[in-house]
Design an enzyme around this catalytic site. Structure first.
Site, PDB file in Angstrom:
ATOM      1  N   CYS A   2      10.576  15.206   3.945  1.00 27.97           N
ATOM      2  CA  CYS A   2      11.607  14.359   4.517  1.00 27.97           C
ATOM      3  C   CYS A   2      11.751  14.714   5.984  1.00 27.97           C
ATOM      4  O   CYS A   2      11.201  15.701   6.446  1.00 27.97           O
ATOM      5  CB  CYS A   2      12.917  14.611   3.785  1.00 27.97           C
ATOM      6  SG  CYS A   2      12.715  14.499   2.008  1.00 27.97           S
ATOM      7  N   ARG A  27       7.836  10.641   7.823  1.00 24.05           N
ATOM      8  CA  ARG A  27       7.905  11.695   6.826  1.00 24.05           C
ATOM      9  C   ARG A  27       8.446  11.196   5.486  1.00 24.05           C
ATOM     10  O   ARG A  27       8.487  11.945   4.508  1.00 24.05           O
ATOM     11  CB  ARG A  27       8.781  12.837   7.317  1.00 24.05           C
ATOM     12  CG  ARG A  27       8.313  13.426   8.625  1.00 24.05           C
ATOM     13  CD  ARG A  27       9.262  14.466   9.122  1.00 24.05           C
ATOM     14  NE  ARG A  27       9.091  15.708   8.423  1.00 24.05           N
ATOM     15  CZ  ARG A  27       8.309  16.697   8.811  1.00 24.05           C
ATOM     16  NH1 ARG A  27       7.637  16.598   9.933  1.00 24.05           N
ATOM     17  NH2 ARG A  27       8.192  17.787   8.117  1.00 24.05           N
ATOM     18  N   TRP A  74      11.769  11.080   1.262  1.00 27.62           N
ATOM     19  CA  TRP A  74      10.675  10.701   0.377  1.00 27.62           C
ATOM     20  C   TRP A  74      10.956  11.445  -0.929  1.00 27.62           C
ATOM     21  O   TRP A  74      10.920  12.668  -0.971  1.00 27.62           O
ATOM     22  CB  TRP A  74       9.335  11.127   0.962  1.00 27.62           C
ATOM     23  CG  TRP A  74       8.161  10.667   0.161  1.00 27.62           C
ATOM     24  CD1 TRP A  74       7.525   9.467   0.232  1.00 27.62           C
ATOM     25  CD2 TRP A  74       7.462  11.417  -0.855  1.00 27.62           C
ATOM     26  NE1 TRP A  74       6.498   9.416  -0.673  1.00 27.62           N
ATOM     27  CE2 TRP A  74       6.428  10.596  -1.351  1.00 27.62           C
ATOM     28  CE3 TRP A  74       7.616  12.682  -1.390  1.00 27.62           C
ATOM     29  CZ2 TRP A  74       5.560  11.011  -2.349  1.00 27.62           C
ATOM     30  CZ3 TRP A  74       6.746  13.101  -2.401  1.00 27.62           C
ATOM     31  CH2 TRP A  74       5.729  12.266  -2.862  1.00 27.62           C
ATOM     32  N   ASN A  98      14.730  19.471   3.220  1.00 26.51           N
ATOM     33  CA  ASN A  98      13.344  19.032   3.127  1.00 26.51           C
ATOM     34  C   ASN A  98      12.606  20.100   2.343  1.00 26.51           C
ATOM     35  O   ASN A  98      12.683  21.278   2.700  1.00 26.51           O
ATOM     36  CB  ASN A  98      12.759  18.892   4.543  1.00 26.51           C
ATOM     37  CG  ASN A  98      11.269  18.621   4.525  1.00 26.51           C
ATOM     38  OD1 ASN A  98      10.740  18.092   3.553  1.00 26.51           O
ATOM     39  ND2 ASN A  98      10.582  18.987   5.597  1.00 26.51           N
ATOM     40  N   GLY A  99      11.938  19.721   1.262  1.00 27.35           N
ATOM     41  CA  GLY A  99      11.205  20.713   0.477  1.00 27.35           C
ATOM     42  C   GLY A  99      11.551  20.608  -0.987  1.00 27.35           C
ATOM     43  O   GLY A  99      12.090  19.595  -1.443  1.00 27.35           O
ATOM     44  N   GLU A 477     -13.670   6.248   2.469  1.00 27.06           N
ATOM     45  CA  GLU A 477     -12.535   6.032   3.361  1.00 27.06           C
ATOM     46  C   GLU A 477     -12.031   4.585   3.245  1.00 27.06           C
ATOM     47  O   GLU A 477     -10.830   4.335   3.219  1.00 27.06           O
ATOM     48  CB  GLU A 477     -12.931   6.384   4.802  1.00 27.06           C
ATOM     49  CG  GLU A 477     -11.896   6.097   5.861  1.00 27.06           C
ATOM     50  CD  GLU A 477     -10.507   6.682   5.587  1.00 27.06           C
ATOM     51  OE1 GLU A 477     -10.355   7.531   4.705  1.00 27.06           O
ATOM     52  OE2 GLU A 477      -9.560   6.251   6.264  1.00 27.06           O
ATOM     53  N   LYS A 481      -8.168   3.099   2.201  1.00 28.58           N
ATOM     54  CA  LYS A 481      -7.374   2.109   2.960  1.00 28.58           C
ATOM     55  C   LYS A 481      -6.963   0.965   2.044  1.00 28.58           C
ATOM     56  O   LYS A 481      -5.827   0.530   2.049  1.00 28.58           O
ATOM     57  CB  LYS A 481      -8.168   1.529   4.148  1.00 28.58           C
ATOM     58  CG  LYS A 481      -8.538   2.459   5.267  1.00 28.58           C
ATOM     59  CD  LYS A 481      -7.381   2.983   6.069  1.00 28.58           C
ATOM     60  CE  LYS A 481      -6.790   4.218   5.488  1.00 28.58           C
ATOM     61  NZ  LYS A 481      -7.154   5.484   5.888  1.00 28.58           N
ATOM     62  N   GLU A 484      -4.248   2.073  -0.586  1.00 25.96           N
ATOM     63  CA  GLU A 484      -2.891   2.419  -0.147  1.00 25.96           C
ATOM     64  C   GLU A 484      -2.126   1.253   0.452  1.00 25.96           C
ATOM     65  O   GLU A 484      -0.910   1.196   0.322  1.00 25.96           O
ATOM     66  CB  GLU A 484      -2.898   3.622   0.808  1.00 25.96           C
ATOM     67  CG  GLU A 484      -3.589   3.402   2.125  1.00 25.96           C
ATOM     68  CD  GLU A 484      -3.678   4.665   2.970  1.00 25.96           C
ATOM     69  OE1 GLU A 484      -2.770   5.495   2.934  1.00 25.96           O
ATOM     70  OE2 GLU A 484      -4.691   4.800   3.696  1.00 25.96           O
ATOM     71  N   HIS A 500     -24.886   5.744 -14.520  1.00 25.56           N
ATOM     72  CA  HIS A 500     -24.424   6.875 -15.341  1.00 25.56           C
ATOM     73  C   HIS A 500     -23.040   6.624 -15.921  1.00 25.56           C
ATOM     74  O   HIS A 500     -22.394   7.564 -16.367  1.00 25.56           O
ATOM     75  CB  HIS A 500     -24.451   8.161 -14.510  1.00 25.56           C
ATOM     76  CG  HIS A 500     -25.828   8.520 -14.061  1.00 25.56           C
ATOM     77  ND1 HIS A 500     -26.752   9.078 -14.906  1.00 25.56           N
ATOM     78  CD2 HIS A 500     -26.445   8.349 -12.872  1.00 25.56           C
ATOM     79  CE1 HIS A 500     -27.888   9.259 -14.246  1.00 25.56           C
ATOM     80  NE2 HIS A 500     -27.730   8.810 -13.004  1.00 25.56           N
ATOM     81  N   LYS A 599       3.946   9.243   5.807  1.00 23.43           N
ATOM     82  CA  LYS A 599       2.861   9.546   6.743  1.00 23.43           C
ATOM     83  C   LYS A 599       2.451  11.010   6.670  1.00 23.43           C
ATOM     84  O   LYS A 599       1.292  11.350   6.857  1.00 23.43           O
ATOM     85  CB  LYS A 599       3.332   9.180   8.158  1.00 23.43           C
ATOM     86  CG  LYS A 599       2.308   9.416   9.254  1.00 23.43           C
ATOM     87  CD  LYS A 599       1.204   8.388   9.204  1.00 23.43           C
ATOM     88  CE  LYS A 599       0.142   8.620  10.263  1.00 23.43           C
ATOM     89  NZ  LYS A 599      -1.136   7.995   9.849  1.00 23.43           N
TER      90      LYS A 599
END
Ligand code: F6R
Length: 604
Positions: A2, A27, A74, A98-99, A477, A481, A484, A500, A599
């Site tokens: 956060c 955050r 978050w 935060n945590g 990559e 994108k 998300e 396979h 982020k």
């Protein structure tokens, strides 16, 4: 993970805190809140949603206060609902956190809090304990709390009966602070600080910060005053501006040519890599016998692509680990490994912990980092900063291309030091690297073409992407994108692996993107495309122009102009970024702030 900001001064605290929270929104952005000390009591405003929603909730009610703190969340413990938003309060105590408090359930039992809490958040438990321990001495209450809690945290606390004052303490999760004339500010990162002053300090672990109008004072566990270690910031956060683009992500995709140019050009002297200004000398890398790359997410994908180049041009065995897995790995390294961490934010907790582990074992560490003076940069021996500028969109774009171009330079540099590449070969490779901005610009200029092609994926839930070697690495990559920001389930498969197992999933109409940029791999890749088409897949092939005659089948294509096989991956990734972007736009999604994400990932 956060964002926290606290202010005491003569100005309008609400405005400063809200502006700061907007900068910290990367955050987390599922809910937000703010608390002010009115002199007599503490007033709290909070809501589900973004800072703009909090601004609306608050109206002009905050304008009279000059002491307060704010939080952008978050969710970790407790779902996204208004009561779970911070600040939390209990009795005389109001706090933001935060945590994660790992043992909060045990503490609920131990202090019989079950029926006294309003939420399911670990943070409220901390507020309750502080209130229980508080009898007029905040330091004593905090000391007792610290004896009880386990986990990582940054706390900022106000006590109802202590006017215009806040206290902060932390473990792992960062807090930085500054004093400027009559104003005091603390925050989770330097961005809000940089707008006020260029001098700051990092709140050391095992100390408690007291901040009020008189100043900021630090105390150790025995209540001795500790002198803060001031540092200088030599940059100023840009005020966030989309510069006319509808989303930061589009702006950041478009900035890539310039960002790459800025990252590499000042590190080239006489056509050769020169990292001396970064503090990297030849002795640092001469004797290394392996490279251990550590990163998460997109940065991890940059690491995978860099491995190919480190092995090919620096002649060094390179391992790439997900930071979150590295922590549990067996720790079998070569004699003289170099740890190379990659992080846009420099605040990713898993990456930081992995590097700390390597440092404790006595190994040298380089960081490829975008955010200056971030936590990661403070533990690496050398920080090679990418010059991408602030990346605001949650989906990383320019950070990836800048990280990778910088690692190409580093690989050529190590190759030269170790005699694996000659000066002429290095110069010619650097010339190829210098073409990157132009090559990337060429595909950005074709974004409308990619937009049209992206429409075919709109109604699908699943998407396969197939390729081999560097193509597969670019697709990894690309799929991140797509996942998300579009919420389409996209998976990249090494084409050779299809048979396979995964090919069982292909059915009529399934969309597939195949990437073919490598001369050597073309024939095999082409037959893999045939195999999927034979099972009904609808394939879009992204292919290097000169390979088209060898494709041997009629499918829709995106052509990439010819470019050196070791560099073309950059171009492919940018095409995939653009495809993902337009799918999300056409689905009407919030491209910059996708659901469930933040982020910066500051929890394990
Ligand atoms: C994806 C993305 C994330 C980050 C990851 C690591 O677009 O942005 O996967 O790459 O969280 O973050 P940093 O690079 O800040 O350590």
């Amino acid at each position: 993970m956060c964002g926290i900001i606290g202010y005491v001064g003569n100005d309008n605290a609400a405005k400063i805190i809200l502006d700061g929270l907007k900068m910290l929104q990367y955050r987390g952005y599922d809910s937000a809140g703010i608390a002010f000390h009115s002199g007599q009591n503490v007033e709290i405003y909070k809501c589900v949603g973004k800072i703009e929603d909090l601004e609306e909730t608050l109206g002009n009610k905050g304008d009279v206060f000059s002491c307060g703190f704010g939080h952008t969340r978050w969710a970790t413990h407790g779902s996204v609902r208004q009561p779970n938003a911070h600040p939390h309060f209990f009795g005389k105590v109001t706090l933001v956190h935060n945590g994660i408090i790992e043992n909060y359930k045990d503490l609920i039992d131990k202090y019989d809090l079950k029926d006294r809490l309003q939420t399911t958040c670990d943070s409220e438990v901390a507020a309750a304990l502080l209130d229980i321990f508080y009898s007029g001495d905040p330091f004593e209450a905090i000391r007792k709390l610290l004896e009880e809690i386990r986990g990582t945290y940054a706390f900022v606390v106000m006590f109802e009966d202590i006017e215009d004052t806040m206290y902060a303490f932390r473990k792992v999760s960062p807090i930085v602070a500054c004093s400027h004339e009559d104003e005091r500010l603390l925050a989770s990162d330097l961005m809000p600080i940089s707008l006020m002053t260029d001098e700051y300090f990092i709140l050391p672990e095992d100390t408690v910060l007291e901040m009020n109008r008189k100043g900021i004072t630090l105390y150790d566990a025995d209540h001795n005053e500790v002198r803060p270690e001031y540092r200088k910031i030599d940059w100023k956060a840009d005020q966030y501006d989309k510069k006319g683009y509808p989303f930061f992500m589009e702006k950041e995709i478009s900035e890539q040519p310039e960002a790459i140019r800025k990252t590499i050009e000042h590190r080239i002297t006489d056509g050769l890599p020169d990292l001396s200004k970064d503090g990297l000398d030849e002795d640092f890398v001469r004797d290394i016998d392996s490279i251990e790359i550590i990163a998460c997410g997109t940065s991890y994908h940059a690491g995978l692509a860099a491995k190919v180049i480190f092995e090919k041009y620096a002649g060094i065995k390179t391992n790439v680990s997900l930071a979150s897995e590295f922590i549990y790995s067996g720790n079998i390294f070569s004699k003289r490994p170099l740890f190379l961490s990659i992080s846009q934010s420099g605040e990713t907790i898993d990456t930081i912990e992995a590097v700390e582990k390597a440092k404790k074992a006595g190994y040298p560490a380089i960081g490829i980092i975008n955010v200056k003076d971030s936590s990661l940069s403070r533990i690496c021996d050398v920080s090679l900063y990418t010059d991408a500028g602030p990346e605001i969109a949650v989906a990383s774009t320019k950070a990836y291309t800048c990280q990778l171009s910088l690692m190409y330079l580093l690989a050529f540099y190590i190759g030269l030091v170790k005699g694996k590449v000659g000066r002429d070969e290095a110069r010619s490779l650097i010339r190829e690297l210098q073409k990157l901005p132009e090559k990337v610009q060429e595909v950005i200029d074709r974004k409308d073409e990619f937009h049209l092609l992206s429409k075919r994926f709109l109604d699908h839930k699943d998407l396969f992407l197939i390729g081999r070697g560097p193509d597969y690495l670019a697709l990894l990559e690309g799929t991140l994108k797509i996942k998300e920001i579009t919420y389409i389930h996209a998976e990249a498969y090494a084409s050779g692996e299809l048979k396979h197992g995964p090919i069982a999933l292909i059915e009529t109409g399934m969309p597939v993107i195949a990437l073919m940029t490598q001369d050597e791999l073309m024939l095999k890749e082409s037959s893999n495309v045939k195999e999927t088409r034979a099972r009904g897949a609808k394939v879009l092939v992204i292919i290097k122009e000169s390979l088209l005659p060898h494709l041997g089948q009629k499918v829709d294509t995106i052509l990439i102009k010819d470019y050196h096989d070791d560099f073309i991956l950059f171009v492919a990734v940018v095409i995939l970024q653009i495809l993902a972007y337009y799918i999300a736009i056409d689905k009407g999604l919030d491209v910059d702030k996708p659901r469930n994400l933040a982020k910066v990932v500051t929890v394990e």
